[in-house]
Design a protein around this motif. Structure first.
Motif, PDB file in Angstrom:
ATOM      1  N   ALA A 190     -27.183  -8.617  11.658  1.00 24.56           N
ATOM      2  CA  ALA A 190     -28.209  -9.380  10.934  1.00 24.56           C
ATOM      3  C   ALA A 190     -27.616 -10.079   9.726  1.00 24.56           C
ATOM      4  N   SER A 191     -28.197 -11.212   9.394  1.00 25.07           N
ATOM      5  CA  SER A 191     -27.798 -11.891   8.164  1.00 25.07           C
ATOM      6  C   SER A 191     -28.322 -11.063   6.984  1.00 25.07           C
ATOM      7  N   PRO A 192     -27.685 -11.211   5.828  1.00 22.98           N
ATOM      8  CA  PRO A 192     -28.007 -10.368   4.675  1.00 22.98           C
ATOM      9  C   PRO A 192     -29.493 -10.293   4.324  1.00 22.98           C
ATOM     10  N   GLU A 193     -30.221 -11.396   4.487  1.00 20.53           N
ATOM     11  CA  GLU A 193     -31.632 -11.360   4.090  1.00 20.53           C
ATOM     12  C   GLU A 193     -32.509 -10.512   5.012  1.00 20.53           C
ATOM     13  N   PHE A 194     -31.983 -10.090   6.165  1.00 23.85           N
ATOM     14  CA  PHE A 194     -32.761  -9.270   7.093  1.00 23.85           C
ATOM     15  C   PHE A 194     -32.286  -7.820   7.169  1.00 23.85           C
ATOM     16  N   LYS A 195     -31.194  -7.506   6.514  1.00 22.07           N
ATOM     17  CA  LYS A 195     -30.653  -6.145   6.591  1.00 22.07           C
ATOM     18  C   LYS A 195     -31.620  -5.104   6.028  1.00 22.07           C
ATOM     19  N   THR A 196     -32.254  -5.394   4.906  1.00 25.75           N
ATOM     20  CA  THR A 196     -33.200  -4.437   4.320  1.00 25.75           C
ATOM     21  C   THR A 196     -34.380  -4.210   5.254  1.00 25.75           C
ATOM     22  N   PHE A 197     -34.876  -5.280   5.857  1.00 32.51           N
ATOM     23  CA  PHE A 197     -35.980  -5.180   6.816  1.00 32.51           C
ATOM     24  C   PHE A 197     -35.594  -4.267   7.978  1.00 32.51           C
ATOM     25  N   ILE A 198     -34.406  -4.440   8.504  1.00 33.74           N
ATOM     26  CA  ILE A 198     -33.951  -3.617   9.623  1.00 33.74           C
ATOM     27  C   ILE A 198     -33.741  -2.174   9.176  1.00 33.74           C
ATOM     28  N   LYS A 199     -33.295  -1.975   7.945  1.00 35.67           N
ATOM     29  CA  LYS A 199     -33.166  -0.603   7.435  1.00 35.67           C
ATOM     30  C   LYS A 199     -34.526   0.097   7.375  1.00 35.67           C
ATOM     31  N   VAL A 200     -35.571  -0.652   7.087  1.00 32.99           N
ATOM     32  CA  VAL A 200     -36.919  -0.078   7.098  1.00 32.99           C
ATOM     33  C   VAL A 200     -37.300   0.313   8.528  1.00 32.99           C
ATOM     34  N   ILE A 201     -36.973  -0.526   9.490  1.00 32.59           N
ATOM     35  CA  ILE A 201     -37.234  -0.174  10.899  1.00 32.59           C
ATOM     36  C   ILE A 201     -36.491   1.110  11.255  1.00 32.59           C
ATOM     37  N   ILE A 202     -35.254   1.217  10.829  1.00 28.83           N
ATOM     38  CA  ILE A 202     -34.452   2.415  11.107  1.00 28.83           C
ATOM     39  C   ILE A 202     -35.118   3.647  10.501  1.00 28.83           C
ATOM     40  N   LYS A 203     -35.652   3.524   9.296  1.00 28.97           N
ATOM     41  CA  LYS A 203     -36.342   4.661   8.661  1.00 28.97           C
ATOM     42  C   LYS A 203     -37.576   5.059   9.464  1.00 28.97           C
ATOM     43  N   THR A 209     -33.789 -14.754  13.600  1.00 25.52           N
ATOM     44  CA  THR A 209     -33.533 -13.449  14.224  1.00 25.52           C
ATOM     45  C   THR A 209     -34.006 -13.386  15.679  1.00 25.52           C
ATOM     46  N   LYS A 210     -34.483 -14.489  16.211  1.00 28.40           N
ATOM     47  CA  LYS A 210     -35.047 -14.414  17.565  1.00 28.40           C
ATOM     48  C   LYS A 210     -34.031 -13.976  18.615  1.00 28.40           C
ATOM     49  N   ASN A 211     -32.756 -14.212  18.367  1.00 27.73           N
ATOM     50  CA  ASN A 211     -31.708 -13.801  19.310  1.00 27.73           C
ATOM     51  C   ASN A 211     -30.781 -12.761  18.700  1.00 27.73           C
ATOM     52  N   LEU A 212     -31.276 -11.983  17.771  1.00 25.41           N
ATOM     53  CA  LEU A 212     -30.456 -10.992  17.088  1.00 25.41           C
ATOM     54  C   LEU A 212     -29.849 -10.002  18.083  1.00 25.41           C
ATOM     55  N   LYS A 213     -28.532  -9.888  18.022  1.00 24.33           N
ATOM     56  CA  LYS A 213     -27.822  -8.990  18.932  1.00 24.33           C
ATOM     57  C   LYS A 213     -28.329  -7.564  18.749  1.00 24.33           C
ATOM     58  N   GLY A 214     -28.636  -6.923  19.870  1.00 22.03           N
ATOM     59  CA  GLY A 214     -29.096  -5.545  19.872  1.00 22.03           C
ATOM     60  C   GLY A 214     -30.603  -5.397  20.029  1.00 22.03           C
TER      61      GLY A 214
END
Length: 160
Positions: free
Chosen positions: A110-123, A42-47
């Protein structure tokens, strides 16, 4: 704005508490999204980098709002402190819009394994925004003049 004596009889502690909660949520957004820079996948994750271009000033404005409200809680009475508090809340709100857009871009890319993590950031970001909005509404209840959304030209305005 009304003369300061009106505000002095009100409880600045409630505003400070809400801003502390907003800042805490922002701390979690910063910590979690920054961690993504240190994970190879995720070091270069778009956005993320674009989001941080707005997260940094949003954080600064939250810190300044907390400091301003702490000064009011401590008994300082300058109208300029109230004006700084209001400006920083509005500036943080403006930056938050772009932070949220960046988080959505991150989730989409994000790849599927990081989507939940990013959803937590969004919350956490939603919490940061919610507490900031509550602080703004509480200021209005106290009689402090806070510019409405329609008073803004665009999301890049600073109300110093």
């Amino acid at each position: 704005m009304q003369p300061y004596y009106f505000y002095r009889v009100n409880n600045w502690g409630h505003i400070l508490n809400l801003l502390h909660k907003s800042l805490y949520a922002e701390e979690m957004v910063c910590a979690m999204s920054s961690e993504l820079f240190h994970i190879p996948k995720t070091k270069n994750l778009k956005g993320n980098r674009e989001m941080h271009n707005h997260l940094v000033p949003a954080s600064y404005h939250r810190v300044t709002a907390v400091g301003s409200s702490q000064r009011l809680v401590n008994g300082e009475q300058q109208q300029s402190i109230v004006e700084t508090l209001v400006a920083c809340i509005k500036n943080a709100e403006n930056q938050d819009k772009k932070v949220s857009e960046g988080l959505i871009t991150m989730e989409e890319n994000a790849s599927p394994e990081f989507k939940t993590f990013i959803k937590v950031i969004i919350k956490w970001q939603e919490q940061a925004e919610s507490y900031l909005k509550q602080a703004k509404e509480s200021l209005r209840t106290m009689g402090v003049s806070v510019p409405a959304e329609s008073d803004q030209q665009n999301g890049d305005d600073n109300f110093y």
